[in-house]
Design an enzyme around this catalytic site. Structure first.
Site, PDB file in Angstrom:
ATOM      1  N   LYS A  22       0.835  -1.207   0.000  1.00 11.34           N
ATOM      2  CA  LYS A  22       0.000   0.000   0.000  1.00 11.34           C
ATOM      3  C   LYS A  22       0.870   1.257   0.000  1.00 11.34           C
ATOM      4  CE  LYS A  22      -2.787   0.917   3.711  1.00 11.34           C
ATOM      5  NZ  LYS A  22      -2.562   2.275   4.226  1.00 11.34           N
ATOM      6  N   SER A  23       1.861   1.302   0.858  1.00 16.26           N
ATOM      7  CA  SER A  23       2.705   2.505   0.962  1.00 16.26           C
ATOM      8  C   SER A  23       3.406   2.796  -0.362  1.00 16.26           C
ATOM      9  CB  SER A  23       3.765   2.311   2.054  1.00 16.26           C
ATOM     10  OG  SER A  23       3.158   2.209   3.309  1.00 16.26           O
ATOM     11  N   ARG A  27       2.919   5.975  -3.175  1.00 16.00           N
ATOM     12  CA  ARG A  27       4.070   6.809  -3.559  1.00 16.00           C
ATOM     13  C   ARG A  27       4.352   6.720  -5.047  1.00 16.00           C
ATOM     14  NH1 ARG A  27       4.125   5.648   1.683  1.00 16.00           N
ATOM     15  NH2 ARG A  27       5.438   6.747   3.194  1.00 16.00           N
ATOM     16  N   SER A 167       7.274   8.738  12.343  1.00 18.34           N
ATOM     17  CA  SER A 167       6.142   8.583  11.424  1.00 18.34           C
ATOM     18  C   SER A 167       6.603   8.806   9.996  1.00 18.34           C
ATOM     19  CB  SER A 167       5.053   9.605  11.770  1.00 18.34           C
ATOM     20  OG  SER A 167       4.206   9.802  10.657  1.00 18.34           O
ATOM     21  N   ASP A 322       1.515  -1.304  11.882  1.00 16.72           N
ATOM     22  CA  ASP A 322       0.213  -1.730  11.343  1.00 16.72           C
ATOM     23  C   ASP A 322      -0.092  -3.197  11.660  1.00 16.72           C
ATOM     24  OD1 ASP A 322      -0.132   0.793  10.321  1.00 16.72           O
ATOM     25  OD2 ASP A 322       0.616   0.275   8.330  1.00 16.72           O
ATOM     26  N   LYS A 349      -4.549   5.699  14.771  1.00 14.61           N
ATOM     27  CA  LYS A 349      -4.699   5.003  13.488  1.00 14.61           C
ATOM     28  C   LYS A 349      -6.161   5.088  13.046  1.00 14.61           C
ATOM     29  CE  LYS A 349      -0.432   4.077  13.065  1.00 14.61           C
ATOM     30  NZ  LYS A 349       0.309   4.797  12.029  1.00 14.61           N
ATOM     31  N   ARG A 353      -6.505   1.789  18.170  1.00 16.61           N
ATOM     32  CA  ARG A 353      -6.333   0.327  18.122  1.00 16.61           C
ATOM     33  C   ARG A 353      -5.986  -0.274  19.485  1.00 16.61           C
ATOM     34  NH1 ARG A 353      -3.480   0.094  12.160  1.00 16.61           N
ATOM     35  NH2 ARG A 353      -5.430   0.297  10.979  1.00 16.61           N
ATOM     36  N   ARG A 395      -7.752  -3.244   9.372  1.00 20.44           N
ATOM     37  CA  ARG A 395      -6.793  -4.147  10.032  1.00 20.44           C
ATOM     38  C   ARG A 395      -7.442  -4.904  11.193  1.00 20.44           C
ATOM     39  NH1 ARG A 395      -2.895  -3.864   6.767  1.00 20.44           N
ATOM     40  NH2 ARG A 395      -2.212  -1.867   5.916  1.00 20.44           N
TER      41      ARG A 395
END
Ligand code: S3P
Length: 435
Positions: A22-23, A27, A167, A322, A349, A353, A395
């Site tokens: 996903k990241s 990008r 982060s 995550d 998040k 969580r 998640r």
């Protein structure tokens, strides 16, 4: 809306190829859009979050063609975006919002960014503060440091920002703004977070530096840039998605699963270290190293067996942030105590969580105590099927589906459709390994 029923599993077998990271997918579209020429992306994740990123760039005049095997981004260069006529819809995606805040800070037009209820309640002050220090003009329209955000044209200056949090979203926002700055930009974070932005910016032709210091803190830097150039990107399988199937193979009795083509970048692979620390039977096959600024990958073979508790803390946390819902489920099934600490970021998040994991684990009969920055789990009580509330957090829905496979009795996952945010085929793939 959509409910899934999970029955106890036994003897899972098969091979799983997880979707693209996903990241890296986010990008690849962002950098492709501000590069000159076409960027060709294979294995792009067609999850809702990354599709939101695509829609945003389309609204800024970038032609993006999604074919079956390849996504083509016809980049227009660093100054090639055009003003969007409407609000940019971030959906559920924190990554889109924070990275785009940095990128849009350097444009000569005004934009407004907004998303769903979860997104619009997540903290954006963490990017507004450094970006506004750089000269950006970013306002929270409700004055609560959350989206909707309005970004007006500003003159961007290089700064050295000491980030209070590790982060990648904060770091990436600053580096993307730094492309448009009048001097060098640096960001130091307390521990190294995922470094895809640094690797990919280097691949697209930017001058990027990175260093990890003796105390574990890390600094990334970027020089102002004249142009980026379109690239061919093959997105590796997402380790965050692989984690569910790795855990399934470890937890469900008499199982053996092979998960293929998983990205194993060390800044993301903390989950694998935790599995090893818990005594998992895990073998790496076909390990492929980095090349040309790329990402390492491996096939991962797991066999079920007894796990034991561990401590998850410190600089390991950003490398598995995550995966903590999945780790917490594994800890509940393991023998002994697991301590998760230094993970206060869990509170901001898609849901809090610490809260959503604790609630659901307790519903399944686990012994778990939330703390200010994590949780303590006394493992070993058999999990029993329960009604799980996903709270629309992808998640949570996926981690507790795996918990359901390892539990006695039936588990019902509420609002399971939220898995599509990062893994649209999750439930179909889950079925294939149960036959
Ligand atoms: C991401 C960074 C992490 C992670 C998120 C994706 C990214 O967030 O939780 O799912 O792609 O940069 P933070 O930077 O807020 O830790």
């Amino acid at each position: 809306m959509s409910v899934r029923i999970i029955c106890p599993g036994r003897g899972l077998r098969g091979e799983v190829t997880v979707p693209g990271d996903k990241s890296i997918s986010h990008r690849s579209v962002m950098l492709g859009s501000i590069a000159m020429g076409t960027t060709e992306i294979t294995n792009f994740l067609k999850g809702a979050d990354c599709l939101a990123t695509i829609q945003c760039f389309r609204k800024m005049g970038i032609e993006i063609e999604q074919k079956r095997e390849v996504t083509l981004v016809r980049g227009k260069g660093l100054g090639g975006l055009s003003a969007p006529v409407e609000t940019l819809d971030m959906g559920n995606s924190g990554t889109t919002t924070r990275l785009l805040s940095g990128l849009l800070a350097g444009q000569n037009f005004t934009s407004v960014l907004s998303g769903d209820a979860s997104l619009n309640s997540r903290p954006m002050g963490r990017v507004m503060t450094p970006l506004n220090q750089m000269g950006a003009q970013i306002y929270s329209l409700k004055g609560n440091n959350c989206a909707p955000l309005k970004i007006e044209p500003g003159t961007i200056h290089g700064i050295h920002y000491q980030s209070p949090v590790a982060s990648a979203q904060v770091k990436s926002a600053i580096l993307l703004a730094g492309l448009y700055a009048d001097g060098e930009t640096f960001v130091t974070e307390p521990a190294l977070s995922r470094n895809h932005t640094e690797l990919m910016l280097g691949g697209f032709g930017a001058r990027v530096t990175s260093a990890v210091h003796e105390d574990g803190s890390a600094t990334a830097g970027i020089c102002p840039c004249r142009q980026l150039y379109g690239q061919k990107i093959h997105v590796p399988g997402d380790i965050s998605s692989a984690a569910y199937f790795i855990a399934a193979g470890l937890l469900v009795p008499d199982s053996e699963l092979l998960i293929r083509n998983v990205g194993t970048n060390a800044t993301r692979a903390g989950f694998l270290k935790v599995c090893e620390a818990m005594g998992a039977d895990i073998t790496y096959l076909n390990c492929r190293g980095t090349k040309d600024g790329g990402e390492p990958t491996a096939d991962i073979l797991v066999r079920s067996g007894m796990l034991h508790g561990t401590t998850v803390e410190g600089s390991l946390i950003p490398t598995l942030i995550d995966e903590i819902p999945m780790i917490a489920v594994m800890a509940a099934c393991a023998g002994g105590r697991t301590i998760i600490r230094d993970a206060a970021e869990l509170k901001v998040k898609e849901t809090n969580r610490i809260h959503t994991v604790t609630e659901n684990l307790r519903a399944m009969g686990a012994d778990v105590s939330p703390t200010g920055d994590g949780m303590i789990i006394e493992g070993g009580r058999p999990l029993r099927g329960a009604k799980i509330q996903s709270y629309l957090d992808h998640r949570i829905a996926m981690a507790f589906s795996i918990a359901g496979l390892a539990a006695e009795g039936e588990t019902v996952i509420g609002d399971s459709q939220c898995a599509e945010v990062s893994y649209p085929e999750f439930f179909e793939t889950l079925e294939t390994i149960q036959k």
